[in-house]
Scaffold this motif. Structure first.
Motif, short mmCIF file in Angstrom:
data_model
loop_
_atom_site.label_atom_id
_atom_site.label_comp_id
_atom_site.label_asym_id
_atom_site.label_seq_id
_atom_site.Cartn_x
_atom_site.Cartn_y
_atom_site.Cartn_z
N MET A 123 0.78 -1.30 0.03
CA MET A 123 0.05 -0.05 0.22
C MET A 123 0.88 1.19 0.04
O MET A 123 2.13 1.21 0.52
CB MET A 123 -0.84 -0.07 1.25
CG MET A 123 -0.50 0.09 2.59
SD MET A 123 -1.64 -0.01 3.89
CE MET A 123 -2.37 -1.40 3.72
N ASP A 171 -2.12 5.44 2.44
CA ASP A 171 -3.15 4.67 2.77
C ASP A 171 -2.41 3.86 4.00
O ASP A 171 -3.23 3.42 5.01
CB ASP A 171 -3.17 3.33 1.71
CG ASP A 171 -4.01 3.87 0.46
OD1 ASP A 171 -4.62 5.08 0.70
OD2 ASP A 171 -4.12 3.52 -0.34
N ARG A 225 -4.41 3.64 7.55
CA ARG A 225 -4.73 2.39 8.33
C ARG A 225 -4.32 2.08 9.71
O ARG A 225 -4.95 1.71 10.48
CB ARG A 225 -4.25 1.11 7.08
CG ARG A 225 -4.95 1.02 5.94
CD ARG A 225 -6.28 0.89 5.94
NE ARG A 225 -6.69 -0.51 6.51
CZ ARG A 225 -6.90 -1.69 5.51
NH1 ARG A 225 -6.47 -1.30 4.59
NH2 ARG A 225 -7.24 -2.79 6.16
#
Length: 355
Positions: free
Chosen positions: A180, A184, A188
C-alpha cells in the motif's frame, strides 16, 4: 568491579581542575549526539546484575553491565526489556541504553525507555552518590530524576546503577505484510490504533507495510483473520524486526539519516529523500544525501513535531531540534545542579551547551 571511590576520586579531581570527562561504556553509540569531548572515563568495570526478581518484574544492574548479558538472563525467565533497545553491537551496556534512551520497534505499544526506569544511583559532579526512585516511582524536588537521566547522554552525571521494569515475553507473535501507499498506510495505522488489535510494531517502506502482532494465541489468530495480508515466515519476521531494531536494515546505510517525531495522525511529510515509517506513524526516518536542516525542521514543525540529525551529515546544524527558551533554561538549571563545574560530556547534546 571498580570501586565507587575510584570514580569519586576521578570526578572530584576533574571538577577541581576543570577537566572534561567523557563518560562511556562500550562506545557503540559514540556516533550519536554532538562531538565527543573530554578524558575517557570507562564505565565497563562497574558491571554485574545486582538483583533480579522475575516474579516482581524488576532488574537492577550496574551501568557497565552488557545489554546482552541482561537480555540473556531475562530470556531464561521468558522476560524482556519491552522497549527493545537497539544493541548496535555486543559491547552495548545498560548505562548507555538509559543515557541515550533509544527504543526499538515495540516502543509505540510498550512505551519508551524512561517509562521503564524505576530508579537509579547517580554520581554527580561533586563525586557524591545520589539515589533516586527505587522499585516504586518517586518524585524528588518536583522531578522524577531517575527518568530525567533517560536521554541525558551522560551530561548530568555518571549512572552507577539502574533499576528497570521488565515484562513477560509474548506467548505468540506473527507478522503480516500489505502492499500500500504511504498515505494508505498512515490511514490504516491510525484506524487500527483505535481498535483492540495486538499490534506491537509497524514499518512502512517502499510501498510495503509490515505489522507485528504479539499476545495470546487467540488474540493473534483473531487479528490475523481480521487484517488479512501476507504472513511472514517466523525466521524472516525475526530477522526483519531485529534488523530494524539494531538498524542493520539496508535503509540505514549511507546518506544522512534524520529522525522525525510527529503525531501519529500527521499526514505524509513531503521532503526530498527516502522515508521509512515506524511506531504507527509517529517516528519517520528521512534519508537524504544533501540535507537542508532548516527546511526539514520547518516542515516537520508544521506537522506538529521535531527533527533530529540521527546519523551522518553536518553536525554543525545541531543534532537535536533547538530547545524553546523556557525548556533550555530548565536544562541549564539541571546541569548546574548536578554538574556545577560542567565536566560531564560537555557539548554532547547541544554544541553551545555551557560548561
Amino acid at each position: 568491579m571498580t570501586s565507587y571511590v575510584d570514580f569519586s576520586d576521578r570526578i572530584r579531581a576533574a571538577s577541581t581542575a576543570g577537566t572534561s570527562l567523557r563518560l562511556r561504556g562500550g562506545g557503540t553509540k559514540d556516533w550519536y549526539g554532538q562531538a565527543l569531548d573530554g578524558e575517557l572515563l570507562d564505565t565497563r568495570a562497574n558491571s554485574g546484575v545486582i538483583s533480579y526478581e522475575p516474579t516482581e518484574l524488576v532488574i537492577t544492574a550496574r551501568c557497565g553491565t552488557p545489554l546482552a548479558e541482561i537480555e540473556t538472563l531475562l530470556a531464561q525467565h521468558h522476560q524482556m526489556l519491552a522497549f527493545e533497545p537497539p544493541r548496535f553491537g555486543p559491547e552495548s551496556t545498560i548505562g548507555g541504553v538509559v543515557a541515550t534512551a533509544l527504543s526499538g520497534p515495540r516502543r509505540a505499544s510498550a512505551g519508551a525507555v524512561r517509562d521503564f526506569v524505576l530508579g537509579a544511583v547517580l554520581m554527580d559532579g561533586r563525586g557524591e552518590v545520589l539515589r533516586f526512585g527505587g522499585q516504586v516511582m518517586k518524585n524528588v524536588a518536583g522531578y522524577d530524576v531517575s527518568r530525567l537521566l533517560a536521554g541525558s547522554l551522560g551530561t548530568l552525571g555518571l549512572i552507577l546503577e539502574v533499576s528497570l521494569k521488565v515484562l513477560p515475553l509474548p506467548l505468540r507473535e506473527a507478522s503480516l505484510r500489505f502492499e500500500m501507499s504511504e498515505i494508505d498506510a498512515l490511514a490504516r495505522l491510525n484506524e487500527w490504533a483505535g481498535q483492540p488489535l495486538p499490534i506491537s510494531a509497524s514499518c512502512w517502506h517502499r510501498g510495503v507495510l509490515t505489522l507485528r502482532l504479539s499476545g495470546a494465541d487467540a488474540a493473534v489468530e483473531a487479528a490475523q483473520r481480521r487484517l488479512g495480508g501476507q504472513p511472514l515466515a517466523e525466521a524472516d519476521a525475526a530477522n526483519f524486526w531485529a534488523a530494524l531494531r539494531d538498524q542493520t536494515h539496508a535503509y540505514f546505510s549511507g546518506g544522512s539519516v534524520w529522525r522525525m517525531s510527529v503525531p501519529s495522525h500527521a499526514s505524509a511529510i513531503i521532503l526530498r529523500g527516502e522515508q521509512l515509517i515506524e511506531w504507527g506513524g509517529s517516528q519517520r526516518w528521512l534519508k537524504v544525501d544533501d540535507a537542508d536542516a532548516e527546511s526539514i525542521r520547518r516542515t516537520v514543525a508544521a506537522s506538529g513535531g521535531h527533527a533530529s540529525l540521527f546519523r551522518g551529515g553536518d553536525k554543525s546544524v545541531g543534532v537535536f531540534h533547538p530547545l524553546a527558551p523556557a525548556v533550555a533554561k530548565i536544562h541549564e538549571r539541571l546541569k548546574q545542579s548536578f554538574d556545577p563545574a560542567g565536566i560531564f560530556n560537555p557539548g554532547r547534546m547541544y554544541a553551545n551547551q555551557s560548561r
